[in-house]
Design an enzyme around this catalytic site. Structure first.
Site, PDB file in Angstrom:
ATOM      1  N   ARG A  22       0.831  -1.291  -0.008  1.00 29.39           N
ATOM      2  CA  ARG A  22      -0.003   0.050  -0.044  1.00 29.39           C
ATOM      3  C   ARG A  22       0.928   1.373  -0.124  1.00 29.39           C
ATOM      4  NH1 ARG A  22      -3.469  -0.836   5.185  1.00 29.39           N
ATOM      5  NH2 ARG A  22      -1.629  -1.862   5.647  1.00 29.39           N
ATOM      6  N   ASN A  40      -6.179  -3.408   2.110  1.00 29.14           N
ATOM      7  CA  ASN A  40      -6.201  -4.494   2.517  1.00 29.14           C
ATOM      8  C   ASN A  40      -7.528  -5.235   2.547  1.00 29.14           C
ATOM      9  OD1 ASN A  40      -3.574  -4.537   2.194  1.00 29.14           O
ATOM     10  ND2 ASN A  40      -3.147  -4.660   4.637  1.00 29.14           N
TER      11      ASN A  40
END
Length: 97
Positions: A22, A40
């Site tokens: 990320r 996620n």
């Protein structure tokens, strides 16, 4: 430079959680000049949306599918809901929780 704005949803499968995926995606998105988000999923994947000029979104899609973070192992990249949009829905690229 492309004047067409494009939006696409994505899901990246493989070893993509716990490997700074990320963070690297946010950094890459800012460098490329696209907006959107990443998070996620409960399934162990990462999902999100990218928006921006068509050529920049295509560059980001290629990065998501083939590069990722240094410790990631991308097994599959699924893109969906690819479409032209009249304006951007986001001001920046962020991580959602």
């Amino acid at each position: 430079m492309s004047s067409v704005l494009k939006s696409v949803d994505y899901e990246i499968l493989g070893r993509v959680q716990g490997v700074c995926f990320r963070m690297y995606t946010e950094e890459k998105a800012r460098k490329v000049g696209v907006v959107g988000w990443i998070r996620n999923s409960r399934e162990g994947t990462v999902t999100g949306q990218v928006q921006g000029p068509e050529d920049k979104v295509n560059e980001m899609m290629n990065w998501l599918a083939n590069v990722g973070s240094p410790s990631s192992k991308i097994e599959e990249a699924n893109f969906s809901n690819e479409r032209e949009i009249p304006k951007l829905d986001f001001d920046s690229f962020i991580t959602r929780y």
